[in-house]
Write a protein that holds these residues in place. Sequence first.
Motif, PDB file in Angstrom:
ATOM      1  N   PHE A  32       0.863  -1.179   0.000  1.00 15.70           N
ATOM      2  CA  PHE A  32       0.000   0.000   0.000  1.00 15.70           C
ATOM      3  C   PHE A  32       0.901   1.230   0.000  1.00 15.70           C
ATOM      4  CE2 PHE A  32      -2.525  -3.317   1.886  1.00 15.70           C
ATOM      5  CZ  PHE A  32      -3.768  -3.148   1.300  1.00 15.70           C
ATOM      6  N   LEU A  33       0.720   2.093  -0.987  1.00 15.02           N
ATOM      7  CA  LEU A  33       1.561   3.282  -1.115  1.00 15.02           C
ATOM      8  C   LEU A  33       0.692   4.526  -1.215  1.00 15.02           C
ATOM      9  CD1 LEU A  33       4.399   4.577  -1.626  1.00 15.02           C
ATOM     10  CD2 LEU A  33       3.925   4.286  -4.069  1.00 15.02           C
ATOM     11  N   SER A  34       1.022   5.534  -0.395  1.00 15.10           N
ATOM     12  CA  SER A  34       0.309   6.805  -0.455  1.00 15.10           C
ATOM     13  C   SER A  34       1.193   7.885   0.152  1.00 15.10           C
ATOM     14  CB  SER A  34      -1.024   6.706   0.296  1.00 15.10           C
ATOM     15  OG  SER A  34      -1.807   7.862   0.072  1.00 15.10           O
ATOM     16  N   ARG A  35       0.615   9.061   0.356  1.00 18.37           N
ATOM     17  CA  ARG A  35       1.313  10.139   1.056  1.00 18.37           C
ATOM     18  C   ARG A  35       1.122   9.971   2.560  1.00 18.37           C
ATOM     19  NH1 ARG A  35       4.770  12.704  -2.517  1.00 18.37           N
ATOM     20  NH2 ARG A  35       3.718  13.002  -4.513  1.00 18.37           N
ATOM     21  N   GLU A  36       2.003  10.604   3.330  1.00 18.76           N
ATOM     22  CA  GLU A  36       1.950  10.449   4.778  1.00 18.76           C
ATOM     23  C   GLU A  36       0.637  10.931   5.373  1.00 18.76           C
ATOM     24  OE1 GLU A  36       5.139  12.072   7.005  1.00 18.76           O
ATOM     25  OE2 GLU A  36       6.252  10.193   7.014  1.00 18.76           O
ATOM     26  N   ASN A  37       0.011  11.917   4.722  1.00 24.03           N
ATOM     27  CA  ASN A  37      -1.250  12.406   5.280  1.00 24.03           C
ATOM     28  C   ASN A  37      -2.385  11.405   5.103  1.00 24.03           C
ATOM     29  OD1 ASN A  37      -1.629  12.651   2.542  1.00 24.03           O
ATOM     30  ND2 ASN A  37      -1.799  14.879   2.527  1.00 24.03           N
ATOM     31  N   ASN A  38      -2.090  10.259   4.451  1.00 19.01           N
ATOM     32  CA  ASN A  38      -3.075   9.194   4.292  1.00 19.01           C
ATOM     33  C   ASN A  38      -2.737   7.973   5.145  1.00 19.01           C
ATOM     34  OD1 ASN A  38      -5.284   9.741   2.729  1.00 19.01           O
ATOM     35  ND2 ASN A  38      -4.341   9.200   0.797  1.00 19.01           N
ATOM     36  N   LYS A  39      -1.780   8.097   6.056  1.00 21.31           N
ATOM     37  CA  LYS A  39      -1.266   6.900   6.721  1.00 21.31           C
ATOM     38  C   LYS A  39      -2.315   6.199   7.580  1.00 21.31           C
ATOM     39  CE  LYS A  39       0.957   9.240  10.669  1.00 21.31           C
ATOM     40  NZ  LYS A  39       2.264   9.449  11.345  1.00 21.31           N
ATOM     41  N   ASP A  40      -3.250   6.944   8.168  1.00 21.14           N
ATOM     42  CA  ASP A  40      -4.292   6.301   8.966  1.00 21.14           C
ATOM     43  C   ASP A  40      -5.164   5.405   8.095  1.00 21.14           C
ATOM     44  OD1 ASP A  40      -3.363   7.533  11.232  1.00 21.14           O
ATOM     45  OD2 ASP A  40      -4.832   9.166  11.181  1.00 21.14           O
ATOM     46  N   LYS A  41      -5.479   5.886   6.895  1.00 13.82           N
ATOM     47  CA  LYS A  41      -6.286   5.084   5.974  1.00 13.82           C
ATOM     48  C   LYS A  41      -5.498   3.871   5.496  1.00 13.82           C
ATOM     49  CE  LYS A  41      -9.867   4.084   3.515  1.00 13.82           C
ATOM     50  NZ  LYS A  41     -11.125   3.647   4.164  1.00 13.82           N
ATOM     51  N   VAL A  42      -4.200   4.048   5.256  1.00 11.94           N
ATOM     52  CA  VAL A  42      -3.360   2.922   4.833  1.00 11.94           C
ATOM     53  C   VAL A  42      -3.322   1.852   5.921  1.00 11.94           C
ATOM     54  CG1 VAL A  42      -0.991   2.225   4.299  1.00 11.94           C
ATOM     55  CG2 VAL A  42      -1.956   4.270   3.234  1.00 11.94           C
ATOM     56  N   GLU A  43      -3.181   2.268   7.171  1.00 13.29           N
ATOM     57  CA  GLU A  43      -3.170   1.309   8.277  1.00 13.29           C
ATOM     58  C   GLU A  43      -4.499   0.556   8.353  1.00 13.29           C
ATOM     59  OE1 GLU A  43      -0.783   0.379  10.188  1.00 13.29           O
ATOM     60  OE2 GLU A  43       0.735   1.826   9.585  1.00 13.29           O
ATOM     61  N   GLU A  44      -5.576   1.263   8.140  1.00 13.87           N
ATOM     62  CA  GLU A  44      -6.904   0.642   8.152  1.00 13.87           C
ATOM     63  C   GLU A  44      -7.027  -0.405   7.046  1.00 13.87           C
ATOM     64  OE1 GLU A  44     -11.340   2.143   6.911  1.00 13.87           O
ATOM     65  OE2 GLU A  44     -10.130   3.507   8.137  1.00 13.87           O
ATOM     66  N   LEU A  45      -6.512  -0.070   5.862  1.00 12.38           N
ATOM     67  CA  LEU A  45      -6.569  -1.004   4.737  1.00 12.38           C
ATOM     68  C   LEU A  45      -5.693  -2.226   4.987  1.00 12.38           C
ATOM     69  CD1 LEU A  45      -6.410   1.559   1.798  1.00 12.38           C
ATOM     70  CD2 LEU A  45      -8.397   0.188   2.464  1.00 12.38           C
TER      71      LEU A  45
END
Length: 211
Positions: free
Chosen positions: A188-201
């Motif tokens: 899962f790759l995104s920007r740091e401001n999306n890290k909560d959503k990445v953790e959820e995924l």
Amino acid sequence: IIEAVRRLSDNFDFVITSGGIGSTHDDITYPSIAKAYNLPLKYHQLTLDRMNEFVENTPSISSMKLEPNQEAVEARKRMALFPDPSIVVYPNETLWVPIVIINENIHILPGIPRLFNGLLFGFSKYLRIRQNGNDGENFYRRFVKTFQPESFIAPILTEMQVRVKDMGIKVGSYPKWTADKRWVIVSFLSRENNKDKVEELCKEIAEKING
């Protein structure tokens, strides 16, 4: 080109294309990548200006005193006809040619070795800036490991990628193996401001694929 650039962009953080951006009929990199993402082509005025300045200030070209015909002018302008929108960067001020960036991670470079090397070397400073950026500009990446075959988890990953595409999150999978073991790494790759959503995924996918 269309199939390859989509596949590589979906599965890798940094993609480089080399060549196919000249003025002849077989230079099809820009239009092919535009077609891959349903983007229009648009002349980039600053690149046109830099190109014309280069021609005027290069004695070996300007001294030819050739009368340009319309076909030749249009052919040369094709070298500044980029997919729109795109990010256009000039990492080497001695060259008029830019690096054109599409889909955030596809970097389009010329195939001539001198130009390719000069642009890529100069671009390293931009990479450092992007890596050290603030306000959520850093990349954030997490991995989930599973021993389920990639073909089994593919439908789940496809559904998830469609669901999160507009959030700026990329889902990828990477098969790994040794002589006696096989597994798959889901990324899962995104920007740091999306890290909560990445953790959820990550938690969601781990439950679905026994990660």
